[in-house]
Design a protein around this motif. Structure first.
Motif, PDB file in Angstrom:
ATOM      1  N   ASP A  60      48.102   1.140   4.154  1.00  0.00           N
ATOM      2  CA  ASP A  60      48.148  -0.086   4.955  1.00  0.00           C
ATOM      3  C   ASP A  60      47.546   0.173   6.330  1.00  0.00           C
ATOM      4  O   ASP A  60      47.638   1.289   6.866  1.00  0.00           O
ATOM      5  N   SER A  61      46.990  -0.866   6.922  1.00  0.00           N
ATOM      6  CA  SER A  61      46.189  -0.689   8.132  1.00  0.00           C
ATOM      7  C   SER A  61      46.997  -0.609   9.417  1.00  0.00           C
ATOM      8  O   SER A  61      46.424  -0.420  10.496  1.00  0.00           O
ATOM      9  N   ASP A  62      48.317  -0.737   9.334  1.00  0.00           N
ATOM     10  CA  ASP A  62      49.157  -0.566  10.526  1.00  0.00           C
ATOM     11  C   ASP A  62      49.971   0.728  10.460  1.00  0.00           C
ATOM     12  O   ASP A  62      50.825   0.973  11.311  1.00  0.00           O
ATOM     13  N   ASP A  63      49.705   1.556   9.461  1.00  0.00           N
ATOM     14  CA  ASP A  63      50.410   2.818   9.292  1.00  0.00           C
ATOM     15  C   ASP A  63      49.424   3.975   9.451  1.00  0.00           C
ATOM     16  O   ASP A  63      48.253   3.770   9.754  1.00  0.00           O
ATOM     17  N   TYR A  64      49.884   5.202   9.199  1.00  0.00           N
ATOM     18  CA  TYR A  64      48.963   6.337   9.208  1.00  0.00           C
ATOM     19  C   TYR A  64      49.546   7.451   8.351  1.00  0.00           C
ATOM     20  O   TYR A  64      50.707   7.373   7.910  1.00  0.00           O
ATOM     21  N   ILE A  65      48.743   8.483   8.077  1.00  0.00           N
ATOM     22  CA  ILE A  65      49.185   9.602   7.251  1.00  0.00           C
ATOM     23  C   ILE A  65      48.935  10.920   7.969  1.00  0.00           C
ATOM     24  O   ILE A  65      48.099  11.012   8.869  1.00  0.00           O
ATOM     25  N   GLN A  66      49.685  11.960   7.557  1.00  0.00           N
ATOM     26  CA  GLN A  66      49.474  13.298   8.099  1.00  0.00           C
ATOM     27  C   GLN A  66      48.074  13.794   7.770  1.00  0.00           C
ATOM     28  O   GLN A  66      47.489  13.425   6.733  1.00  0.00           O
ATOM     29  N   ASN A  67      47.557  14.678   8.601  1.00  0.00           N
ATOM     30  CA  ASN A  67      46.175  15.128   8.445  1.00  0.00           C
ATOM     31  C   ASN A  67      45.910  15.919   7.169  1.00  0.00           C
ATOM     32  O   ASN A  67      44.775  15.997   6.712  1.00  0.00           O
ATOM     33  N   ASP A  68      46.956  16.514   6.583  1.00  0.00           N
ATOM     34  CA  ASP A  68      46.761  17.322   5.378  1.00  0.00           C
ATOM     35  C   ASP A  68      47.102  16.573   4.094  1.00  0.00           C
ATOM     36  O   ASP A  68      47.107  17.162   3.009  1.00  0.00           O
ATOM     37  N   THR A  69      47.365  15.272   4.197  1.00  0.00           N
ATOM     38  CA  THR A  69      47.844  14.502   3.040  1.00  0.00           C
ATOM     39  C   THR A  69      46.870  14.543   1.864  1.00  0.00           C
ATOM     40  O   THR A  69      47.243  14.937   0.745  1.00  0.00           O
ATOM     41  N   ILE A  70      45.645  14.121   2.092  1.00  0.00           N
ATOM     42  CA  ILE A  70      44.689  14.000   0.979  1.00  0.00           C
ATOM     43  C   ILE A  70      44.359  15.369   0.391  1.00  0.00           C
ATOM     44  O   ILE A  70      44.225  15.515  -0.834  1.00  0.00           O
ATOM     45  N   HIS A  71      44.263  16.375   1.247  1.00  0.00           N
ATOM     46  CA  HIS A  71      43.944  17.727   0.763  1.00  0.00           C
ATOM     47  C   HIS A  71      45.038  18.242  -0.170  1.00  0.00           C
ATOM     48  O   HIS A  71      44.751  18.720  -1.280  1.00  0.00           O
ATOM     49  N   GLU A  72      46.298  18.141   0.264  1.00  0.00           N
ATOM     50  CA  GLU A  72      47.399  18.647  -0.559  1.00  0.00           C
ATOM     51  C   GLU A  72      47.538  17.853  -1.856  1.00  0.00           C
ATOM     52  O   GLU A  72      47.807  18.428  -2.919  1.00  0.00           O
ATOM     53  N   CYS A  73      47.365  16.539  -1.768  1.00  0.00           N
ATOM     54  CA  CYS A  73      47.467  15.711  -2.973  1.00  0.00           C
ATOM     55  C   CYS A  73      46.354  16.043  -3.956  1.00  0.00           C
ATOM     56  O   CYS A  73      46.598  16.193  -5.169  1.00  0.00           O
ATOM     57  N   PHE A  74      45.136  16.170  -3.459  1.00  0.00           N
ATOM     58  CA  PHE A  74      44.008  16.499  -4.330  1.00  0.00           C
ATOM     59  C   PHE A  74      44.216  17.852  -5.006  1.00  0.00           C
ATOM     60  O   PHE A  74      44.047  17.978  -6.231  1.00  0.00           O
ATOM     61  N   ASP A  75      44.588  18.842  -4.225  1.00  0.00           N
ATOM     62  CA  ASP A  75      44.747  20.195  -4.788  1.00  0.00           C
ATOM     63  C   ASP A  75      45.819  20.224  -5.878  1.00  0.00           C
ATOM     64  O   ASP A  75      45.637  20.855  -6.920  1.00  0.00           O
ATOM     65  N   LYS A  76      46.935  19.547  -5.652  1.00  0.00           N
ATOM     66  CA  LYS A  76      48.010  19.583  -6.650  1.00  0.00           C
ATOM     67  C   LYS A  76      47.621  18.806  -7.905  1.00  0.00           C
ATOM     68  O   LYS A  76      47.908  19.241  -9.029  1.00  0.00           O
ATOM     69  N   CYS A  77      46.976  17.665  -7.727  1.00  0.00           N
ATOM     70  CA  CYS A  77      46.534  16.898  -8.903  1.00  0.00           C
ATOM     71  C   CYS A  77      45.533  17.694  -9.732  1.00  0.00           C
ATOM     72  O   CYS A  77      45.583  17.672 -10.966  1.00  0.00           O
ATOM     73  N   GLU A  78      44.638  18.406  -9.076  1.00  0.00           N
ATOM     74  CA  GLU A  78      43.656  19.213  -9.794  1.00  0.00           C
ATOM     75  C   GLU A  78      44.321  20.395 -10.495  1.00  0.00           C
ATOM     76  O   GLU A  78      44.010  20.697 -11.647  1.00  0.00           O
ATOM     77  N   LYS A  79      45.222  21.056  -9.805  1.00  0.00           N
ATOM     78  CA  LYS A  79      45.869  22.253 -10.359  1.00  0.00           C
ATOM     79  C   LYS A  79      46.677  21.932 -11.609  1.00  0.00           C
ATOM     80  O   LYS A  79      46.642  22.682 -12.594  1.00  0.00           O
ATOM     81  N   TYR A  80      47.392  20.797 -11.591  1.00  0.00           N
ATOM     82  CA  TYR A  80      48.290  20.469 -12.698  1.00  0.00           C
ATOM     83  C   TYR A  80      47.776  19.335 -13.585  1.00  0.00           C
ATOM     84  O   TYR A  80      48.504  18.857 -14.457  1.00  0.00           O
ATOM     85  N   LYS A  81      46.529  18.912 -13.351  1.00  0.00           N
ATOM     86  CA  LYS A  81      45.902  17.855 -14.171  1.00  0.00           C
ATOM     87  C   LYS A  81      46.780  16.603 -14.220  1.00  0.00           C
ATOM     88  O   LYS A  81      47.096  16.070 -15.291  1.00  0.00           O
ATOM     89  N   LEU A  82      47.163  16.113 -13.064  1.00  0.00           N
ATOM     90  CA  LEU A  82      48.095  14.990 -12.972  1.00  0.00           C
ATOM     91  C   LEU A  82      47.395  13.643 -13.080  1.00  0.00           C
ATOM     92  O   LEU A  82      46.263  13.472 -12.626  1.00  0.00           O
ATOM     93  N   ASP A  83      48.103  12.680 -13.672  1.00  0.00           N
ATOM     94  CA  ASP A  83      47.648  11.291 -13.643  1.00  0.00           C
ATOM     95  C   ASP A  83      47.875  10.705 -12.251  1.00  0.00           C
ATOM     96  O   ASP A  83      47.051   9.947 -11.741  1.00  0.00           O
ATOM     97  N   PHE A  84      48.999  11.048 -11.660  1.00  0.00           N
ATOM     98  CA  PHE A  84      49.243  10.709 -10.264  1.00  0.00           C
ATOM     99  C   PHE A  84      50.377  11.574  -9.734  1.00  0.00           C
ATOM    100  O   PHE A  84      51.102  12.218 -10.491  1.00  0.00           O
ATOM    101  N   LEU A  85      50.509  11.585  -8.416  1.00  0.00           N
ATOM    102  CA  LEU A  85      51.674  12.217  -7.805  1.00  0.00           C
ATOM    103  C   LEU A  85      52.236  11.272  -6.756  1.00  0.00           C
ATOM    104  O   LEU A  85      51.575  10.349  -6.300  1.00  0.00           O
ATOM    105  N   PHE A  86      53.493  11.523  -6.359  1.00  0.00           N
ATOM    106  CA  PHE A  86      54.128  10.682  -5.349  1.00  0.00           C
ATOM    107  C   PHE A  86      54.754  11.551  -4.271  1.00  0.00           C
ATOM    108  O   PHE A  86      55.032  12.740  -4.476  1.00  0.00           O
ATOM    109  N   PHE A  87      54.936  10.951  -3.097  1.00  0.00           N
ATOM    110  CA  PHE A  87      55.501  11.671  -1.956  1.00  0.00           C
ATOM    111  C   PHE A  87      56.358  10.711  -1.149  1.00  0.00           C
ATOM    112  O   PHE A  87      56.639   9.589  -1.593  1.00  0.00           O
TER     113      PHE A  87
END
Length: 315
Positions: A100-127
């Motif tokens: 959403d355009s009034d919120d924000y995310i931590q700087n490492d969010t996309i990196h950590e999500c991408f790495d875990k999805c790739e490592k475990y072949k995930l359909d999705f992950l949640f946080f």
């Protein structure tokens, strides 16, 4: 056009971040800079101006001049669901993420999500998320902090969803999930247009379609709670009618599911619908009677007697 430039344009980013923008000029720089500053640089940032009447379009257009990864789209107002569907349609990333355009995310969010999805072949992950507000008098809404309360394991989405319901830790926000786009398309996922509370319909389908779901036990998402947002607005018939629409669509979905998933979905519908009808006690009495009639006629199977009593007699 040079061969190297053509190759760059045809390259698949690791993730596409889709941000609907509507009258949030005050918060856009913080939101977009949190994406520009992600430690994973190979992303695209899709900012879709949904008919804003303030200076939001000017703000995101200027930000796009600072970063070639930003794509700006502007259109007449179509609503959050339509914008997200459009964003997915034009995205090029291997994974998709909605913010959403009034919120924000931590700087490492996309990196950590991408790495875990790739490592475990995930359909999705949640946080998780942390809420904040500049107004100390505002009472914050839903608690998104589930740290240490959910096992860090990979399982199918139905099992994960059932476990979250057992612990009363299920959260429907689409901003708390990082999704493999191939899985998203193959599952026929999308957002129902023309209603609010669209995540209440989208997210159960996400879980029930997924075979491999993971979790990162961190509050990556920073959700701003403000007076003029949908989340903090007074409950109205618009809210109730949206929940009725979501309930009907989920009931229609049941016929295509195996028995185990039907049981889980029945439970989710009941909990969501009773919670919504409970909130409807604040409506004018004439509207409450309309809510009760609709609920009894169409959703009696899911109703609790206590909810009916609160609706009619709590002022």
């Amino acid at each position: 056009m040079s061969g190297s430039k053509l190759a760059m344009e045809n390259r698949e980013p690791k993730a596409s971040v889709i941000v609907p923008v509507y009258n949030t000029e005050k918060y856009l720089e913080e939101a977009v800079h949190s994406l520009m500053n992600q430690t994973l640089k190979d992303i695209e940032i899709i900012l879709i101006n949904d008919g804003s009447t303030d200076n939001s379009l000017d703000v995101i257009s200027k930000l796009a001049l600072l970063d070639s990864r930003i794509r700006v789209v502007s259109q007449k107002n179509g609503g959050l669901s339509q914008v997200r569907n459009l964003g997915v349609g034009i995205s090029a990333g291997k994974y998709i993420y909605f913010m959403d355009s009034d919120d924000y995310i931590q700087n490492d969010t996309i990196h950590e999500c991408f790495d875990k999805c790739e490592k475990y072949k995930l359909d999705f992950l949640f946080f998780d998320a942390e809420q904040f507000s500049e107004n100390s008098s505002l009472k914050l809404g839903i608690n998104y902090d589930r740290k240490g309360l959910i096992e860090d394991t990979v399982d199918d989405g139905a099992n994960i969803l059932e476990g979250l319901l057992d612990k009363k830790l299920y959260r429907s926000s689409a901003c708390l999930v990082f999704i493999n786009k191939e899985f998203y398309i193959k599952s026929g996922l999308g957002f129902y247009e023309g209603i609010i509370h669209e995540d209440e319909l989208f997210t159960p389908q996400l879980y029930l379609n997924a075979e491999r779901v993971g979790r990162i036990d961190k509050p990556f998402y920073k959700r701003r709670f403000r007076e003029d947002s949908i989340m903090s607005s007074t409950f109205s018939m618009k809210n109730m009618n949206a929940y009725f629409t979501v309930s009907r669509e989920l009931i229609n979905l049941k016929s295509r599911l195996e028995k185990r998933k039907q049981i889980i979905l029945n439970r989710l519908i009941s909990e969501m619908l009773n919670a919504a009808i409970y909130k409807a006690h604040s409506l004018p009495f004439k509207d409450k009677l309309g809510v009760l009639a609709n609920a009894i006629f169409n959703f009696a199977y899911y109703l609790d007697l206590k909810t009916v009593i609160v609706l009619l007699f709590k002022s």
